[in-house]
Design an enzyme around this catalytic site. Structure first.
Site, mmCIF file in Angstrom:
data_model
loop_
_atom_site.group_PDB
_atom_site.id
_atom_site.type_symbol
_atom_site.label_atom_id
_atom_site.label_comp_id
_atom_site.label_asym_id
_atom_site.label_seq_id
_atom_site.Cartn_x
_atom_site.Cartn_y
_atom_site.Cartn_z
ATOM 1 N N HIS A 18 0.841 -1.205 0.000
ATOM 2 C CA HIS A 18 0.000 0.000 0.000
ATOM 3 C C HIS A 18 0.877 1.256 0.000
ATOM 4 O O HIS A 18 0.614 2.204 -0.741
ATOM 5 C CB HIS A 18 -0.883 0.052 1.266
ATOM 6 C CG HIS A 18 -1.894 -1.048 1.391
ATOM 7 N ND1 HIS A 18 -2.066 -1.779 2.547
ATOM 8 C CD2 HIS A 18 -2.817 -1.522 0.507
ATOM 9 C CE1 HIS A 18 -3.050 -2.648 2.373
ATOM 10 N NE2 HIS A 18 -3.508 -2.524 1.140
ATOM 11 N N LYS A 42 -17.574 -6.234 8.953
ATOM 12 C CA LYS A 42 -16.343 -7.019 9.119
ATOM 13 C C LYS A 42 -15.848 -6.925 10.557
ATOM 14 O O LYS A 42 -16.166 -5.980 11.259
ATOM 15 C CB LYS A 42 -15.262 -6.482 8.183
ATOM 16 C CG LYS A 42 -15.423 -6.937 6.754
ATOM 17 C CD LYS A 42 -14.170 -6.576 5.996
ATOM 18 C CE LYS A 42 -14.323 -6.748 4.503
ATOM 19 N NZ LYS A 42 -13.174 -6.184 3.782
ATOM 20 N N ARG A 91 -1.873 -6.476 -8.220
ATOM 21 C CA ARG A 91 -0.653 -7.245 -7.930
ATOM 22 C C ARG A 91 -0.471 -8.381 -8.929
ATOM 23 O O ARG A 91 0.612 -8.621 -9.418
ATOM 24 C CB ARG A 91 -0.730 -7.827 -6.513
ATOM 25 C CG ARG A 91 -0.624 -6.784 -5.434
ATOM 26 C CD ARG A 91 -1.096 -7.324 -4.122
ATOM 27 N NE ARG A 91 -2.485 -7.750 -4.229
ATOM 28 C CZ ARG A 91 -3.247 -8.089 -3.207
ATOM 29 N NH1 ARG A 91 -2.734 -8.109 -1.993
ATOM 30 N NH2 ARG A 91 -4.499 -8.454 -3.376
HETATM 31 O O1 PNS Z 1 -9.153 -3.173 0.590
HETATM 32 P P1 PNS Z 1 -10.331 -3.717 -0.127
HETATM 33 O O2 PNS Z 1 -11.183 -4.541 0.820
HETATM 34 O O3 PNS Z 1 -9.968 -4.468 -1.368
HETATM 35 O O4 PNS Z 1 -11.234 -2.460 -0.622
HETATM 36 C C1 PNS Z 1 -12.493 -2.643 -1.217
HETATM 37 C C2 PNS Z 1 -13.235 -1.292 -1.353
HETATM 38 C C3 PNS Z 1 -13.277 -0.556 -0.023
HETATM 39 C C4 PNS Z 1 -12.529 -0.431 -2.356
HETATM 40 C C5 PNS Z 1 -14.686 -1.602 -1.863
HETATM 41 O O5 PNS Z 1 -15.269 -2.579 -1.043
HETATM 42 C C6 PNS Z 1 -15.593 -0.372 -1.875
HETATM 43 O O6 PNS Z 1 -15.418 0.521 -2.674
HETATM 44 N N1 PNS Z 1 -16.567 -0.330 -0.939
HETATM 45 C C7 PNS Z 1 -17.491 0.794 -0.796
HETATM 46 C C8 PNS Z 1 -18.900 0.442 -1.231
HETATM 47 C C9 PNS Z 1 -19.040 0.544 -2.740
HETATM 48 O O7 PNS Z 1 -18.937 1.582 -3.341
HETATM 49 N N2 PNS Z 1 -19.288 -0.635 -3.349
HETATM 50 C C10 PNS Z 1 -19.405 -0.759 -4.786
HETATM 51 C C11 PNS Z 1 -18.041 -0.913 -5.440
HETATM 52 S S1 PNS Z 1 -18.207 -1.366 -7.102
#
Ligand code: PNS
Length: 164
Positions: A18, A42, A91
């Site tokens: 990150h 979570k 990645r």
């Molecule tokens: O670190 P992660 O868990 O891979 O991140 C995932 C994240 C936070 C980017 C994704 O879950 C997200 O954007 N969540 C917010 C809700 C949302 O907008 N969902 C639709 C995404 S297409």
């Protein structure tokens, strides 16, 4: 107009992968907001407050990096912050399918926001927060894979859960 990017994620915990993406993003964009998802469903190892505090400490000397939290739809947050870009790290091919779906869904939700994928340096391509937690909790070495502050906090977490 300055280009503002949002780098969203769970960051539980922040890894050197990150950190690498954020550092690269800060070179490419005028400002990058590290946006931590507040997700009550979570059971994270670190609370959102702890994760924010860690990321702020790691990037305290980087004026182009901001750390914030968000809930709800990512595209709504990006719009509210008047940002134009979502940054995601890629990645390996295994990341691609989920990232592709998210990018296209976000594009459908708000066509003005672009998702930009960035590759971390080669040595970080196998690191994930999930693996860091697993390896550390089983006594493995994570030195060099996470910022030193994260290593310290992981040690503190393990000692407090053991003394409970
Ligand atoms: O670190 P992660 O868990 O891979 O991140 C995932 C994240 C936070 C980017 C994704 O879950 C997200 O954007 N969540 C917010 C809700 C949302 O907008 N969902 C639709 C995404 S297409």
């Amino acid at each position: 107009m300055p280009t503002l990017a949002v780098y969203p994620g769970s960051f539980d915990p922040l890894t050197n992968g990150h950190v690498d993406i954020i550092t690269r993003g800060a070179r490419l964009f005028d400002r990058i907001i590290v946006a931590m998802l507040v997700n009550a469903e979570k059971a994270p190892l670190f609370s959102v407050d702890e994760r924010v505090e860690i990321a702020r400490a790691v990037f305290k000397a980087h004026p182009k990096v901001e750390v914030d939290t968000f809930g709800g739809l990512l595209v709504d947050y990006v719009e509210r912050r008047q940002a134009q870009v979502i940054v995601r790290g890629l990645r390996a091919v295994s990341d691609f399918e989920f990232e592709f779906q998210m990018a296209l869904m976000n594009q459908r939700l708000n066509a003005k926001i672009e998702t930009v994928f960035m590759m971390p340096a080669e040595q970080y391509t196998y690191i994930s927060s999930r693996l860091i937690k697993e390896v550390f909790s089983l006594g493995g070495r994570v030195h060099g894979l996470v910022p030193e502050l994260v290593e310290e906090r992981l040690r503190e977490k393990v000692s407090t859960t053991r003394t409970r």
